[in-house]
Enzyme design. Structure first.
Site, mmCIF file in Angstrom:
data_model
loop_
_atom_site.group_PDB
_atom_site.id
_atom_site.type_symbol
_atom_site.label_atom_id
_atom_site.label_comp_id
_atom_site.label_asym_id
_atom_site.label_seq_id
_atom_site.Cartn_x
_atom_site.Cartn_y
_atom_site.Cartn_z
ATOM 1 N N ASN A 9 -13.709 4.805 6.382
ATOM 2 C CA ASN A 9 -13.535 5.812 5.225
ATOM 3 C C ASN A 9 -14.543 5.738 4.102
ATOM 4 O OD1 ASN A 9 -11.889 8.219 4.069
ATOM 5 N ND2 ASN A 9 -10.341 7.041 3.372
ATOM 6 N N TRP A 10 -14.932 6.948 4.926
ATOM 7 C CA TRP A 10 -16.472 6.920 3.749
ATOM 8 C C TRP A 10 -15.374 7.733 2.372
ATOM 9 C CZ3 TRP A 10 -21.838 8.315 6.931
ATOM 10 C CH2 TRP A 10 -21.621 7.690 7.629
ATOM 11 N N LYS A 11 -15.049 8.419 1.977
ATOM 12 C CA LYS A 11 -14.890 9.357 1.305
ATOM 13 C C LYS A 11 -15.312 10.925 1.021
ATOM 14 C CE LYS A 11 -11.238 5.538 0.533
ATOM 15 N NZ LYS A 11 -10.223 4.759 -0.439
ATOM 16 N N HIS A 94 -3.656 10.904 4.274
ATOM 17 C CA HIS A 94 -4.256 9.680 2.953
ATOM 18 C C HIS A 94 -4.003 9.940 1.663
ATOM 19 C CE1 HIS A 94 -7.185 6.940 1.080
ATOM 20 N NE2 HIS A 94 -7.277 6.756 2.108
ATOM 21 N N GLU A 96 -4.293 9.091 -0.909
ATOM 22 C CA GLU A 96 -5.788 9.770 -1.673
ATOM 23 C C GLU A 96 -5.606 11.997 -1.682
ATOM 24 O OE1 GLU A 96 -9.424 8.501 -1.256
ATOM 25 O OE2 GLU A 96 -8.098 6.847 -2.155
ATOM 26 N N GLU A 166 -1.023 1.977 4.507
ATOM 27 C CA GLU A 166 -2.516 1.451 3.341
ATOM 28 C C GLU A 166 -1.507 1.863 1.971
ATOM 29 O OE1 GLU A 166 -6.204 2.872 3.962
ATOM 30 O OE2 GLU A 166 -5.494 4.657 3.556
ATOM 31 N N GLY A 172 -8.560 0.735 -2.927
ATOM 32 C CA GLY A 172 -9.527 0.500 -4.038
ATOM 33 C C GLY A 172 -9.301 -0.364 -5.149
ATOM 34 N N SER A 212 -8.211 -2.411 0.752
ATOM 35 C CA SER A 212 -9.604 -3.499 0.063
ATOM 36 C C SER A 212 -9.430 -4.681 0.637
ATOM 37 C CB SER A 212 -8.307 -4.300 -1.298
ATOM 38 O OG SER A 212 -8.715 -3.214 -2.193
ATOM 39 N N GLY A 233 -12.238 1.571 3.638
ATOM 40 C CA GLY A 233 -12.738 2.125 2.445
ATOM 41 C C GLY A 233 -14.142 1.824 1.777
ATOM 42 N N GLY A 234 -14.233 1.014 0.446
ATOM 43 C CA GLY A 234 -15.025 0.781 0.478
ATOM 44 C C GLY A 234 -16.038 -0.339 0.514
HETATM 45 P P1 PGA Z 1 -9.940 0.799 0.306
HETATM 46 O O1 PGA Z 1 -9.743 1.757 1.040
HETATM 47 O O2 PGA Z 1 -10.666 -0.366 1.473
HETATM 48 O O3 PGA Z 1 -11.433 0.354 -0.679
HETATM 49 O O4 PGA Z 1 -9.271 -0.367 -0.338
HETATM 50 C C1 PGA Z 1 -9.182 1.975 2.059
HETATM 51 C C2 PGA Z 1 -8.236 3.472 2.102
HETATM 52 O O5 PGA Z 1 -7.975 4.400 1.030
HETATM 53 O O6 PGA Z 1 -8.862 3.784 3.362
#
Ligand code: PGA
Length: 251
Positions: A9-11, A94, A96, A166, A172, A212, A233-234
């Protein structure tokens, strides 16, 4: 047996030029992966990433999808628009989106239904906040988010859907659920699916862990019986890190 899905997930990261470089770096590193590999990229990167991954086994994903076919919904993208860009998966709900853009479970469900009806595979995200976990609501909440999110799908669409567990407190933050916590929560989701759709369907649905996940903790999480991959994500923004997570599933 369920085939794990590792999805990046590159956001809101990577311009088209940066996206092309990242996708190109990734291709040789994951070429013999035993799991499905998906890149959920910003819509502005569909073209660059789509071209870069053509002929590879990496699949293209979006980070949301609107529920209408077309119309006056400024800033949104429909499932048919995504499909024509080569998108096969769409993250929906998601945390976010829920937290910063006010998406409710009802809207998440509409989006999941339109994705599935168009033949996109929804990656439905569910998960509790730290307060909800501390108050003892985790199981009830993730069961509710899962079942309401999938309402209205056919049994076949449910089988094919991907769910991402999640925990919001792990996204994050560098805080990761323990292997046992993640496995237990995913087990709760699978049990809810079994009650609603039957054992066979529940055993077919892939349920990822997200929050994470990184090259250091992926092996422990993925060794858990209920966990069918990850939403990353990250660590998906660096080719080597993402590839090492993919390789945990075998090459
Ligand atoms: P993260 O994000 O790996 O940076 O914690 C995961 C996500 O939001 O899908």
């Amino acid at each position: 047996m369920r085939k794990p899905v590792i999805a990046g997930n590159w956001k809101m990261n990577k311009t088209p030029a940066e996206a092309k470089r990242l996708a190109e770096a990734l291709i040789p590193l994951v070429k013999n992966a035993c799991c499905e590999v998906v890149l959920c990229v910003p819509a502005t990167d569909f073209l660059a990433v789509g071209e870069a991954i053509r002929g590879s086994q990496i699949k293209l994903g979006a980070q949301n999808v609107h529920y209408a076919e077309s119309g006056a919904f400024t800033g949104e993208l429909s499932a048919s628009m995504l499909k024509e860009c080569g998108v096969l998966y769409a993250i929906i709900g998601h945390s976010e989106r829920r937290q910063f853009f006010g998406e409710t479970d009802a809207v998440v469900n509409l989006r999941v239904k339109s994705a599935a009806a168009a033949g996109l595979i929804p990656i439905l995200c569910v998960g509790e906040t730290r307060q909800e976990r501390e108050a003892g609501y985790t199981d009830a909440l993730i069961e509710y988010q899962t079942l309401i999110g999938l309402t209205g799908l056919t049994e076949q669409e449910v089988r094919e859907a991907v769910i991402a567990y999640e925990p919001v407190w792990a996204i994050g933050t560098g805080l990761v659920a323990t292997d046992e916590q993640a496995n237990a929560s995913i087990g709760v989701i699978r049990a809810a699916l079994a009650r609603r759709y039957g054992e066979a369907v529940s055993q077919a649905v892939r349920i990822q862990y997200g929050g994470s996940m990184n090259p250091g903790n992926a092996a422990g999480l993925m060794a858990q019986p209920e966990i069918d991959g990850g939403l990353i994500g990250g660590a998906s923004l660096k080719a080597e890190d993402f590839a090492s997570i993919v390789k945990v599933c075998g090459v």
